[in-house]
Design an enzyme around this catalytic site. Structure first.
Site, mmCIF file in Angstrom:
data_model
loop_
_atom_site.group_PDB
_atom_site.id
_atom_site.type_symbol
_atom_site.label_atom_id
_atom_site.label_comp_id
_atom_site.label_asym_id
_atom_site.label_seq_id
_atom_site.Cartn_x
_atom_site.Cartn_y
_atom_site.Cartn_z
ATOM 1 N N HIS A 192 0.823 -1.212 0.000
ATOM 2 C CA HIS A 192 0.000 0.000 0.000
ATOM 3 C C HIS A 192 0.852 1.254 0.000
ATOM 4 C CE1 HIS A 192 -3.933 -1.856 1.599
ATOM 5 N NE2 HIS A 192 -3.918 -1.741 0.306
ATOM 6 N N ARG A 299 -10.762 -3.014 -18.356
ATOM 7 C CA ARG A 299 -10.768 -4.375 -17.778
ATOM 8 C C ARG A 299 -11.972 -4.495 -16.834
ATOM 9 N NH1 ARG A 299 -4.790 -3.450 -17.610
ATOM 10 N NH2 ARG A 299 -3.795 -5.285 -18.515
ATOM 11 N N ARG A 335 -13.766 -4.434 -22.515
ATOM 12 C CA ARG A 335 -13.395 -5.842 -22.624
ATOM 13 C C ARG A 335 -14.312 -6.661 -21.733
ATOM 14 N NH1 ARG A 335 -7.656 -8.135 -20.761
ATOM 15 N NH2 ARG A 335 -8.551 -8.014 -18.673
ATOM 16 N N GLU A 436 -4.073 -12.985 -27.732
ATOM 17 C CA GLU A 436 -3.153 -13.189 -26.614
ATOM 18 C C GLU A 436 -2.829 -14.660 -26.387
ATOM 19 O OE1 GLU A 436 -4.870 -11.345 -23.143
ATOM 20 O OE2 GLU A 436 -6.885 -12.043 -23.607
ATOM 21 N N ASN A 459 0.833 -9.141 -22.567
ATOM 22 C CA ASN A 459 1.109 -9.740 -21.253
ATOM 23 C C ASN A 459 0.872 -11.250 -21.306
ATOM 24 O OD1 ASN A 459 1.215 -7.056 -20.683
ATOM 25 N ND2 ASN A 459 -0.692 -6.972 -19.536
ATOM 26 N N ASP A 460 -0.253 -11.627 -21.895
ATOM 27 C CA ASP A 460 -0.550 -13.052 -21.990
ATOM 28 C C ASP A 460 0.125 -13.702 -23.189
ATOM 29 O OD1 ASP A 460 -2.096 -13.775 -19.743
ATOM 30 O OD2 ASP A 460 -3.699 -12.489 -20.495
ATOM 31 N N ARG A 470 3.167 -15.608 -15.777
ATOM 32 C CA ARG A 470 3.597 -14.221 -15.658
ATOM 33 C C ARG A 470 3.723 -13.724 -14.220
ATOM 34 N NH1 ARG A 470 -1.762 -11.278 -18.327
ATOM 35 N NH2 ARG A 470 -1.638 -9.581 -16.857
ATOM 36 N N CYS A 507 -2.586 -3.479 -26.358
ATOM 37 C CA CYS A 507 -2.990 -2.950 -25.057
ATOM 38 C C CYS A 507 -2.233 -3.593 -23.900
ATOM 39 C CB CYS A 507 -4.499 -3.093 -24.862
ATOM 40 S SG CYS A 507 -5.041 -4.802 -24.938
HETATM 41 C C1 PEP Z 1 -2.694 -8.692 -21.881
HETATM 42 O O1 PEP Z 1 -2.738 -9.900 -21.670
HETATM 43 O O2 PEP Z 1 -1.758 -8.133 -22.483
HETATM 44 C C2 PEP Z 1 -3.772 -7.818 -21.402
HETATM 45 C C3 PEP Z 1 -3.817 -6.537 -21.707
HETATM 46 O O3 PEP Z 1 -4.711 -8.363 -20.597
HETATM 47 P P1 PEP Z 1 -4.517 -8.669 -19.032
HETATM 48 O O4 PEP Z 1 -3.208 -8.064 -18.606
HETATM 49 O O5 PEP Z 1 -5.687 -8.078 -18.364
HETATM 50 O O6 PEP Z 1 -4.503 -10.158 -19.015
HETATM 51 MG MG MG Z 2 -4.588 -10.790 -21.096
#
Ligand code: PEP
Ligand code: MG
Length: 577
Positions: A192, A299, A335, A436, A459-460, A470, A507
């Site tokens: 925090h 999100r 999304r 993704e 990210n995914d 991850r 994104c």
């Molecule tokens: C991603 O996977 O890049 C993404 C934007 O979605 P999240 O991070 O919410 O899985």
């Molecule tokens: Mg994702």
């Protein structure tokens, strides 16, 4: 002599100032055995201490200045809720009775139990919530010991605070005193304290062990929150160097602010769309501080997590309506929920045993298609809100085109329901896929044929392409957006969008990282959805780039096989352009 010390930089910025070390009184908690006849009185003593702790927190809340970010007030509310939680109060009272012990010891036993529950949580964010338990326990223990929480931080203006840890309440009080920065011995980037520092824009370092032995009150310090470095008693040369860096940062921020409202167009006149990612409608206020732009990723699962259940249609609708009205005509990409893996709610979790590997399990659209009756309210609400402004609907975690067919027929069903109800919606609501999952990237042309846009979720895409979790710190070293396989997949998606003449955005976090902006421009990406605080920096790079020139260099990089070679060339791209 100057001493250089390193911790974890959690809030960017360079600041100089004199140290102020906060020492905390240690509270001795020892076990005392009480007679049966004393227990009633001990329970009364404990409930009084609880009430006193609550009173103190209410007072802090009352004195919070109006412009304190809402997130911070939420921390105080969390502590107030904990005081009312049976796990805290009833659990401690039960301990007093069971062990015939004093309230201090009973509370200590209870806090150990609660801390263990948090320690065993897999989610690193939830694990850090044990700090809240400890802060609340400490406050009650002080009330039991009748130790007043004195505000003895009289002249902190411009000081750099050194503490073992700071509670949210401490941090708010310190903010009023206009401190220059702070350093704590404990805590990590998800604590925090770190979140608050970032929200308030206070340069900060956490996890700097032995800070209180190495730094004394009135020592002159330079704090570099970007690098996580502190220099104690800097010499004239270091002071000059850091002052120059600080001035450069200020000038850079001022120059960047001038880009607000300007189009993100490259030197060779390629128009780039620059939108932001949000978790809640309230985040749009932060976007507007930087630029008047739209949302490329909303999100929505955060709403499910806050409610701890699947929201009904009207809750969805009211929430999205707040977002579209805050955007005042700018686009909103909603999304559909992406629960599963590291984001879970009780309602879902209690339906069965946890999957062995939840990241590969019943996540996002897979879960929605399995329970279409539960998914339908979200689709209906997104359609309804599309009558109020430019909305796009985006689907996470698609793996094959059959899922797209199922999804499109569900959307048709939702449209029929609304037509029967005579409720307005955008009949041409754009529907897009997040790419993704590597399978979707490899078969991307089929997705592009069926849908109106694509968005690359790096990210995914990176975690699934490189077969690493991850959030698993052990394999984090493999997480590399510049891995040649990842770059090839990204390029395939951008090219498929061009062939089908549909927009492709990115994104994932890669879009927010300035070291990749030029490479992505060279690969043909024209739409970035980023974190609000990086938007102007990315716009600056875009404005100073030439896509035609970058394309040639990106082609060379795409033909490379070695991570190190790709990294070196990508760095070059940023230097010599
Ligand atoms: C991603 O996977 O890049 C993404 C934007 O979605 P999240 O991070 O919410 O899985
Ligand atoms: Mg994702």
């Amino acid at each position: 002599m100057s001493i250089y010390i390193n911790g974890i930089g959690v809030s960017k910025g360079i600041t100089t100032g004199f140290a102020y070390v906060i020492t905390r009184e240690q509270i001795d908690v020892t076990q005392q055995t009480l007679r049966e006849s004393q227990l009633k009185n001990e329970i009364r003593r404990f409930t009084k201490a609880l009430a006193k702790a609550g009173e103190q927190l209410h007072n802090i809340k009352k004195n919070i200045s109006k412009n304190t970010p809402k997130d911070i007030v939420v921390f105080i509310d969390t502590h107030l809720l904990m005081l009312e939680d049976p796990a805290f109060n009833e659990g401690t009272i039960a301990n007093i009775k069971q062990y015939s012990c004093n309230a201090e010891w009973a509370l200590h036993l209870q806090s150990e139990r609660l801390v263990q529950v948090f320690d065993e949580m897999e989610d690193p964010y939830l694990r850090t919530r044990k700090d809240d338990v400890l802060h609340v326990v400490n406050r009650i223990q002080k009330c039991l010991a009748k130790k007043e929480q004195k505000n003895n931080h009289a002249k902190l203006n411009g000081r750099i605070i050194i503490a073992d840890d700071l509670t949210p309440a401490d941090t708010i009080m310190l903010q009023h005193q206009k401190i220059a920065g702070f350093i704590t011995e404990f805590g990590g980037p998800l604590s925090h304290t770190a979140i608050i520092a970032r929200n308030l824009g206070i340069p900060a370092i956490v996890g700097l062990h032995h800070a209180k032995q190495l730094i004394h009150s009135d020592d002159m310090l330079i704090l570099d929150g970007t690098q996580g470095t502190v220099i104690n008693t800097p010499d004239a040369l270091s002071l000059k160097h850091y002052n120059r860096l600080r001035l450069n940062q200020l000038t850079k921020r001022r120059l960047l602010n001038k880009l607000s409202g300007k189009p993100a167009t490259t030197q060779d006149k390629v128009a780039i769309t620059l939108h932001c990612n949000i978790d809640r409608p309230e985040d749009i206020k932060t976007i507007k501080k930087y630029d008047d732009t739209g949302v490329g990723l909303y999100r929505t699962e955060i709403l499910y997590i806050e409610l701890n259940q699947w929201p009904d249609e009207n809750t969805h609708f009211k929430t999205y309506r707040r977002a579209i009205s805050a955007l005042k005509g700018k686009p909103l990409t909603i999304r559909t929920m992406d629960l599963g893996a590291d984001k879970e709610i009780q309602d879902i979790a209690k339906q069965g045993p946890m999957a062995h590997n939840p990241a590969m399990g019943l996540r996002a659209i897979r879960r929605c298609l399995k329970q279409p009756e539960k998914f339908l309210p979200q689709l209906l609400a997104i359609l309804r809100v599309s009558a109020l402004g430019p909305v796009r609907l985006m689907i996470p975690m698609l793996t094959n085109v059959e899922e797209v067919h199922q999804l499109l027929s569900l959307i048709d069903e939702a449209k029929k329901i609304l037509k029967n109800r005579k409720v307005a919606f955008d009949t041409r609501l754009p529907v897009g896929a997040m790419i993704e999952v590597p399978a979707a990237a490899l078969a991307v042309d089929a997705f592009a044929e069926q849908l109106d846009f694509l968005s690359i979720g790096t990210n995914d895409l990176i975690q699934y392409t490189l077969a690493l979790d991850r959030i698993d710190e052990e394999v984090n070293y493999l997480y590399n957006p510049l891995n040649p396989a990842v770059l090839k997949l990204i390029y395939m998606v951008i090219e498929a969008g061009n062939r089908a003449n549909i927009p492709v955005s990115m994104c994932g976090e890669m879009a927010s990282d300035t070291q990749y902006t030029r490479l992505l421009l060279g690969m043909g990406l024209k739409y970035f959805s980023v974190q609000a605080n990086t938007l102007l920096e990315i716009k600056h790079i875009i404005i100073n780039s030439n896509v035609q020139k970058l394309k040639k260099k990106a082609r060379l990089i795409l033909a490379m096989h070695e991570n190190s070679e790709i990294e070196a060339f990508t760095k070059q791209l940023n230097l010599n352009h």
